[in-house]
Enzyme design. Structure first.
Site, PDB file in Angstrom:
ATOM      1  N   ASP A  65       6.422  -3.731  -1.606  1.00 17.34           N
ATOM      2  CA  ASP A  65       5.821  -2.698  -0.769  1.00 17.34           C
ATOM      3  C   ASP A  65       6.775  -1.515  -0.666  1.00 17.34           C
ATOM      4  O   ASP A  65       7.946  -1.606  -1.042  1.00 17.34           O
ATOM      5  CB  ASP A  65       5.508  -3.254   0.625  1.00 17.34           C
ATOM      6  CG  ASP A  65       4.344  -2.548   1.296  1.00 17.34           C
ATOM      7  OD1 ASP A  65       3.960  -1.451   0.832  1.00 17.34           O
ATOM      8  OD2 ASP A  65       3.813  -3.091   2.286  1.00 17.34           O
ATOM      9  N   ASP A  72       8.394   4.089   4.776  1.00 14.73           N
ATOM     10  CA  ASP A  72       8.563   5.500   5.121  1.00 14.73           C
ATOM     11  C   ASP A  72      10.001   5.809   5.508  1.00 14.73           C
ATOM     12  O   ASP A  72      10.494   6.909   5.263  1.00 14.73           O
ATOM     13  CB  ASP A  72       7.612   5.869   6.262  1.00 14.73           C
ATOM     14  CG  ASP A  72       6.167   5.576   5.905  1.00 14.73           C
ATOM     15  OD1 ASP A  72       5.732   6.003   4.822  1.00 14.73           O
ATOM     16  OD2 ASP A  72       5.482   4.898   6.690  1.00 14.73           O
ATOM     17  N   SER A  76       1.784   5.235  -2.098  1.00 16.69           N
ATOM     18  CA  SER A  76       1.980   5.774  -3.441  1.00 16.69           C
ATOM     19  C   SER A  76       3.048   5.032  -4.233  1.00 16.69           C
ATOM     20  O   SER A  76       2.883   4.791  -5.435  1.00 16.69           O
ATOM     21  CB  SER A  76       2.337   7.262  -3.353  1.00 16.69           C
ATOM     22  OG  SER A  76       3.539   7.455  -2.619  1.00 16.69           O
ATOM     23  N   THR A  77       4.140   4.643  -3.597  1.00 16.45           N
ATOM     24  CA  THR A  77       5.207   3.953  -4.323  1.00 16.45           C
ATOM     25  C   THR A  77       4.787   2.540  -4.691  1.00 16.45           C
ATOM     26  O   THR A  77       5.028   2.077  -5.815  1.00 16.45           O
ATOM     27  CB  THR A  77       6.500   3.924  -3.496  1.00 16.45           C
ATOM     28  OG1 THR A  77       6.795   5.245  -3.031  1.00 16.45           O
ATOM     29  CG2 THR A  77       7.667   3.435  -4.333  1.00 16.45           C
ATOM     30  N   SER A 130       0.837  -1.196   0.000  1.00 15.43           N
ATOM     31  CA  SER A 130       0.000   0.000   0.000  1.00 15.43           C
ATOM     32  C   SER A 130       0.873   1.248   0.000  1.00 15.43           C
ATOM     33  O   SER A 130       2.033   1.213   0.397  1.00 15.43           O
ATOM     34  CB  SER A 130      -0.918   0.003   1.224  1.00 15.43           C
ATOM     35  OG  SER A 130      -1.765  -1.133   1.214  1.00 15.43           O
ATOM     36  N   GLY A 169       0.345   5.025   5.732  1.00 15.28           N
ATOM     37  CA  GLY A 169      -0.888   4.838   4.975  1.00 15.28           C
ATOM     38  C   GLY A 169      -1.975   4.124   5.761  1.00 15.28           C
ATOM     39  O   GLY A 169      -3.108   4.008   5.291  1.00 15.28           O
ATOM     40  N   GLY A 219       3.695   2.365   7.724  1.00 15.75           N
ATOM     41  CA  GLY A 219       2.376   2.533   8.306  1.00 15.75           C
ATOM     42  C   GLY A 219       1.748   3.898   8.191  1.00 15.75           C
ATOM     43  O   GLY A 219       0.659   4.118   8.726  1.00 15.75           O
ATOM     44  N   LYS A 253      14.305   8.290   1.645  1.00 12.73           N
ATOM     45  CA  LYS A 253      13.772   7.457   2.731  1.00 12.73           C
ATOM     46  C   LYS A 253      14.855   6.733   3.526  1.00 12.73           C
ATOM     47  O   LYS A 253      14.553   6.084   4.532  1.00 12.73           O
ATOM     48  CB  LYS A 253      12.780   6.432   2.161  1.00 12.73           C
ATOM     49  CG  LYS A 253      11.607   7.046   1.400  1.00 12.73           C
ATOM     50  CD  LYS A 253      10.743   7.912   2.298  1.00 12.73           C
ATOM     51  CE  LYS A 253       9.601   8.550   1.536  1.00 12.73           C
ATOM     52  NZ  LYS A 253       8.644   7.581   1.008  1.00 12.73           N
ATOM     53  N   GLU A 287      -0.076  -5.222   5.893  1.00  9.47           N
ATOM     54  CA  GLU A 287       1.230  -5.220   5.227  1.00  9.47           C
ATOM     55  C   GLU A 287       2.203  -6.162   5.925  1.00  9.47           C
ATOM     56  O   GLU A 287       2.944  -6.905   5.270  1.00  9.47           O
ATOM     57  CB  GLU A 287       1.803  -3.801   5.206  1.00  9.47           C
ATOM     58  CG  GLU A 287       1.106  -2.861   4.241  1.00  9.47           C
ATOM     59  CD  GLU A 287       1.618  -1.442   4.347  1.00  9.47           C
ATOM     60  OE1 GLU A 287       1.572  -0.728   3.333  1.00  9.47           O
ATOM     61  OE2 GLU A 287       2.057  -1.035   5.444  1.00  9.47           O
TER      62      GLU A 287
END
Length: 237
Positions: free
Chosen positions: A83, A86, A30-31, A28, A100, A98, A124, A106
């Site tokens: 996945d 962050d 954007s990436t 989950s 999102g 997390g 990141k 996940e």
């Protein structure tokens, strides 16, 4: 623009690792969604795969691009999970995830997977987890203020995650999220174990000893960080 191109590079490289007939965990954020779109494009080239989505949003996107989905309880394996993260601590490949709100699903899919591939842009990478972002902790709604107090006792500063409307954010599991600022976490393994022992806590966003490969996108190419600590670079665009 540079960050988006970096993410796109990483996502496309991750999608290229998927082989015909694989069962793939779909992360989950954007990436991760860029990787889902890239997999959708590969379907047009004849790739066959089954996806296991980690959130309702990812599931909706996967269906739109034509990926067949299964529930995690209906598959006997996940060959590869893709996945985002962050934060990634470069030496250990420890992850903070997390933001999102899908951390529980996940983590379940990541643990099921034979191989976990994480895709990020180079912003990141951190020297210590928690240095830039608070740690998301998913808790049951009943007694959540007590969970917040116990997290304060561990040195954190918890904030209840809310939507722009002011209403509490609810995960796909119906739970609440506490975003807990610890600053740079000196002992992630200890914090991992200790938070999990608190009553009312479902799970948290520390993913330790789970990532097998981290694909780091940048404006000039990608860098591969593997569990063995070996690093390779490519200018693949």
């Amino acid at each position: 623009m540079g960050t988006e191109r970096a993410k796109e590079r990483a996502a496309r490289f991750a999608a290229s690792l998927v082989e015909d007939g694989m069962i793939v965990g779909l992360g989950s954020g954007s990436t991760a969604e860029l990787a889902v779109r890239a997999l959708g494009e590969r379907l047009h080239d004849g790739l066959r795969l089954i996806g296991v989505a980690t959130s309702q949003r990812t599931a909706a996107l996967a269906r739109r691009v034509g990926i067949e989905l299964r529930d995690p309880d209906s598959v006997d394996r996940i060959d590869l999970a893709i996945d985002g993260a962050d934060e990634v601590e470069e030496r250990s490949l420890g992850l903070l995830k997390g933001r999102g709100g899908a951390l529980v699903r996940e983590k379940l899919v990541a643990r099921m997977a034979r191989r976990l591939v994480i895709i990020i842009d180079d912003s990141k990478l951190v020297a210590a987890l928690g240095a830039r972002f608070p740690l998301p902790v998913e808790v049951v709604p009943f007694g959540w203020r007590w969970c917040a107090r116990w997290l304060e006792d561990l040195g954190g500063r918890p904030t209840l995650r809310c939507r722009p409307t002011g209403h509490p954010f609810r995960s796909d599991n119906g739970n609440l999220i506490l975003d807990v600022a610890f600053g740079a976490i000196a002992d992630p393994a200890w914090l991992d174990r200790t938070i999990k022992m608190l009553p009312g806590v479902i799970d948290h966003g520390l993913f330790l000893d789970m990532a097998d490969l981290v694909i780091v996108g940048s404006e000039t190419g990608i860098r591969l960080l593997e569990r063995s600590r070996t690093v390779s670079e490519t200018s693949k665009s």
